[in-house]
Structures are given as structure tokens and as C-alpha cells.
Scaffold this motif. Structure first.
Motif, short mmCIF file in Angstrom:
data_model
loop_
_atom_site.label_atom_id
_atom_site.label_comp_id
_atom_site.label_asym_id
_atom_site.label_seq_id
_atom_site.Cartn_x
_atom_site.Cartn_y
_atom_site.Cartn_z
N ASP A 111 22.77 -28.99 -44.57
CA ASP A 111 22.47 -28.24 -44.07
C ASP A 111 22.41 -26.86 -45.02
N PRO A 112 21.93 -26.10 -44.89
CA PRO A 112 22.24 -24.71 -45.60
C PRO A 112 21.96 -23.84 -44.77
N ILE A 113 23.16 -22.97 -45.47
CA ILE A 113 23.33 -21.79 -44.99
C ILE A 113 22.94 -20.40 -44.75
N ALA A 114 22.41 -19.75 -44.13
CA ALA A 114 21.57 -17.77 -45.11
C ALA A 114 22.82 -17.00 -45.02
N VAL A 115 22.89 -16.09 -45.52
CA VAL A 115 24.02 -15.39 -45.80
C VAL A 115 22.79 -13.50 -46.11
N ARG A 116 23.15 -12.20 -44.72
CA ARG A 116 22.38 -11.69 -45.89
C ARG A 116 23.10 -10.48 -47.04
N LEU A 117 22.46 -10.60 -48.37
CA LEU A 117 22.81 -9.69 -49.34
C LEU A 117 22.53 -8.22 -49.20
N VAL A 118 23.40 -7.46 -49.26
CA VAL A 118 23.62 -6.31 -48.40
C VAL A 118 23.83 -5.10 -49.91
N ASP A 119 23.50 -3.89 -50.12
CA ASP A 119 24.13 -2.81 -50.61
C ASP A 119 23.58 -2.57 -52.04
N PRO A 120 22.44 -3.75 -53.06
CA PRO A 120 21.33 -3.27 -51.82
C PRO A 120 20.74 -4.59 -51.29
N THR A 121 19.51 -4.25 -50.46
CA THR A 121 18.40 -5.67 -50.00
C THR A 121 17.88 -6.01 -50.60
N GLN A 157 7.29 -18.90 -61.28
CA GLN A 157 6.79 -19.06 -60.41
C GLN A 157 6.62 -18.40 -59.18
N SER A 158 8.18 -17.04 -58.96
CA SER A 158 8.08 -16.88 -58.41
C SER A 158 8.37 -15.12 -58.56
N PRO A 159 7.22 -14.27 -59.20
CA PRO A 159 7.24 -12.85 -60.01
C PRO A 159 8.00 -11.65 -59.70
N GLN A 160 8.12 -11.57 -58.57
CA GLN A 160 7.95 -10.54 -58.29
C GLN A 160 9.71 -10.91 -56.48
N MET A 161 9.79 -11.78 -56.62
CA MET A 161 11.18 -12.26 -55.95
C MET A 161 12.04 -12.25 -57.54
N TYR A 162 12.06 -13.08 -58.10
CA TYR A 162 12.84 -12.81 -59.19
C TYR A 162 13.48 -11.56 -59.66
N ASP A 163 12.21 -10.72 -60.12
CA ASP A 163 12.67 -9.18 -60.51
C ASP A 163 12.95 -8.32 -59.77
N ALA A 164 12.98 -8.69 -57.70
CA ALA A 164 13.71 -8.29 -56.92
C ALA A 164 15.19 -8.78 -57.19
N PHE A 167 16.95 -9.67 -59.89
CA PHE A 167 17.59 -9.04 -61.29
C PHE A 167 17.41 -7.56 -60.78
N ALA A 168 17.31 -6.57 -60.27
CA ALA A 168 17.08 -5.26 -60.33
C ALA A 168 17.59 -5.05 -59.36
N ALA A 169 18.39 -5.68 -57.88
CA ALA A 169 19.41 -5.86 -56.98
C ALA A 169 21.00 -6.36 -57.96
N ALA A 170 21.06 -6.93 -59.40
CA ALA A 170 22.00 -7.12 -59.85
C ALA A 170 22.05 -6.23 -60.62
N ARG A 171 21.33 -5.71 -61.42
CA ARG A 171 20.71 -3.98 -62.43
C ARG A 171 22.23 -2.61 -61.83
N VAL A 172 21.51 -2.90 -60.44
CA VAL A 172 22.28 -1.64 -59.57
C VAL A 172 23.81 -1.40 -59.46
N HIS A 173 24.53 -3.32 -59.88
CA HIS A 173 25.57 -3.15 -59.55
C HIS A 173 25.79 -3.84 -61.27
N LYS A 174 25.41 -3.73 -62.40
CA LYS A 174 25.52 -3.46 -63.64
C LYS A 174 26.41 -5.03 -64.12
N ILE A 175 25.74 -6.08 -63.33
CA ILE A 175 26.10 -7.70 -63.29
C ILE A 175 25.32 -8.11 -63.79
N VAL A 176 25.44 -9.73 -64.40
CA VAL A 176 24.91 -10.65 -64.92
C VAL A 176 25.56 -11.72 -64.20
#
Length: 296
Positions: free
Chosen positions: A258-268, A199-206, A208-217
Motif C-alpha cells: 500500500d502506498p503512503i502519501a507525504v505532503r509537499l511544501v515550500d511550495p505546495t 493526461q492532466s495538463p494542470q497537474m503536470y504544469d503545477a 514542474f512550476a514548483a520544480a522551477r521555484v527551486h531550479k531543480i530538474v
């Protein structure tokens, strides 16, 4: 009946004088006379009454003059539109876009197209990246505005907007509801709502790439290919969804649904918006639209 005979007849009907009409048509007067005789024989009616002093139209001649003028105007219009289509000044172009493109790119682009090329019709189709790219490949879309672009030799692309943040999307009952930002590492142990990669390869990969930075699943507990579906799920379940920053900005958290947005950091994790089209697309209106696209 030859087209030139209609042209000659309309000129003669305007002038009501063989000599002047022949001069304007750049033909000899006997040639013009012969053309009118052939036209009358073809139609089987008398169009002109001529004597030594004047030329008059019969009732049939006046009717033919009116009809012939309409035909000649239509031919002129067809010629103009054909040339305009070849130059990209008329015709149609089908454009796919996502939420960000609809907010940041399309308003100015459509205004420029309407000002410069009012005879070009732009049809719009809002979808996620994957369906847009598939439609460009199939030929049902001329141009897509997507996150990322396919690594394919038959495609061309232009970057339109860069470094678009991906944010977390949660409900009012989530423990993060009072926070402005969270470290990406805190997604460890959180149940997530995600979409299929196609559906959105770049968003999906970004993500999971951020997850790999912290070695989380990431624990993908639910899937929702539609952004609205993601918003509905996180509003009612203690889960974290993902959206582009501009999409999340559109959420208005007035009530518990209604949903709430929260910033993701380290990394964004971030995205880039691209325009994508096929190299072999010969639509001149597409070329005109591409010329008016912004570029980073």
C-alpha cells in the motif's frame, strides 16, 4: 383515419350521447355524426348502434375504445416528454469526472438532479482530465469535471473547488516513509513516476512550476497514466509519484504493497477543479445540470 376522429369517438363512447359528447368536444352534433360515419367507413365495421333513446357500442366499438384510449394516452405522454425535453426536465446528459469530483461534487449534484428532475438520466464516465476534454470536444460527453480547463473559445467552464494540494506518493521502503512532509526541493535526485502531460495538463504544469521555484530538474524514471499504476510502481520501487490530496487520502497503508502519501511544501503545488462544457452544446438537460453545479 384522422386523429381527431379517435378523440371524438372516445368522447362519444364515454358519454353514449351525441348531444353531450358534441358539447364537450365543442362541435355541432351533425359534425360529430359525420365524423363517426367517416370512421366506420374507414374501418369497414359498425362501431355504434343508435336509436331514438340510446347509443350503444358494438363489440368492435368496445375494442376500438380500449385501443384508442391507449393511443391517446401514449400521445399525451409523448407531448409531455417532448415539452419536458425542451425544458431540460427529461432526456439524458453524459458527465465525465475525476476522483475528487466523484467524492466532493457528484453526490450532492446527483441528489439534486434526482429530486428536481427525476426524468433526466445522468450517465457517468471516470477519466483523467485529458480524455475527458477530448470527449467533450468530440461530443461524447456533455460535461467534464477536470483539473484546469482548456484555453479555447468554444469552451465554457465553472470553477468548483480551489486550492487542492498535490502530494507525493511513496512506498514503505522509501527513505521518506516515516515523514509527514518534505520540501519540494528534496525531489532533486529522486526518481519520479509521472504521467504524460496530455493526461492532466494542470497537474503536470503545477508540478514542474514548483520544480522551477527551486531550479531543480525532475528525474522522471517511469510513466504511468493511470493513478492505480502510479500507486503500484511506488509501492514496489524507491520512487516518488504524485497525486491529488483527496486521491492520496484514499490510500490505506496497511501492508507493504500500500502506498503512503507525504505532503509537499515550500511550495505546495495546487489544483483547481472545473466543470467544462462546449458553448454550442444545445442539450437542455445539460443546462439544467449546469444550473445545479456548485461554484467557488
Amino acid at each position: 383515419m384522422e386523429f381527431r376522429h379517435l378523440v371524438s369517438f372516445v368522447m362519444l363512447a364515454d358519454e353514449l350521447h351525441f348531444g353531450r359528447a358534441a358539447k364537450r368536444l365543442h362541435v355541432a352534433q351533425p359534425s360529430l355524426t359525420a365524423q363517426m360515419q367517416k370512421l366506420e367507413r374507414f374501418l369497414g365495421v359498425q362501431l355504434l348502434v343508435r336509436n331514438a333513446h340510446e347509443v350503444k357500442l358494438t363489440a368492435a366499438g368496445m375494442e376500438l375504445k380500449q385501443q384508442a384510449e391507449t393511443i391517446l394516452a401514449q400521445v399525451d405522454r409523448a407531448v409531455r416528454l417532448t415539452k419536458d425535453a425542451a425544458d431540460g426536465k427529461s432526456g439524458s446528459v453524459a458527465v465525465g469526472y475525476n476522483y475528487l469530483a466523484g467524492r466532493k461534487v457528484l453526490p450532492d449534484l446527483l441528489s439534486r438532479m434526482n429530486a428536481d428532475l427525476p426524468d433526466v438520466s445522468v450517465s457517468l464516465w471516470e477519466r483523467r482530465t485529458g480524455p475527458q476534454i477530448a470527449a467533450v470536444r468530440a461530443g461524447s460527453l456533455d460535461l467534464a469535471m477536470t483539473y484546469g480547463y482548456p484555453q479555447a473559445p468554444e469552451m465554457q467552464y465553472r470553477r468548483l473547488v480551489s486550492d487542492i494540494p498535490i502530494v507525493g506518493v511513496i512506498g514503505h521502503r522509501h527513505p521518506w516513509a516515516a515523514r509527514d512532509e518534505v520540501s519540494f526541493a528534496e525531489l532533486a535526485g529522486q526518481q519520479c513516476v509521472l504521467f504524460a502531460r496530455d493526461q492532466s495538463p494542470q497537474m503536470y504544469d503545477a508540478i514542474f512550476a514548483a520544480a522551477r521555484v527551486h531550479k531543480i530538474v525532475l528525474d522522471v524514471a517511469r510513466t504511468a497514466d493511470d493513478p492505480g499504476g502510479t500507486a503500484q510502481l511506488v509501492a514496489t520501487l524507491p520512487m516518488v509519484g504524485f497525486a491529488s490530496g483527496p486521491r492520496a487520502d484514499s490510500y490505506t497503508a496497511h501492508g507493504p504493497s500500500d502506498p503512503i502519501a507525504v505532503r509537499l511544501v515550500d511550495p505546495t503545488p495546487t489544483l483547481d477543479l472545473y466543470a467544462v462544457w462546449r458553448k454550442d452544446n444545445g442539450n437542455p438537460a445539460l443546462a439544467a445540470l449546469v444550473d445545479r453545479l456548485p461554484e467557488v
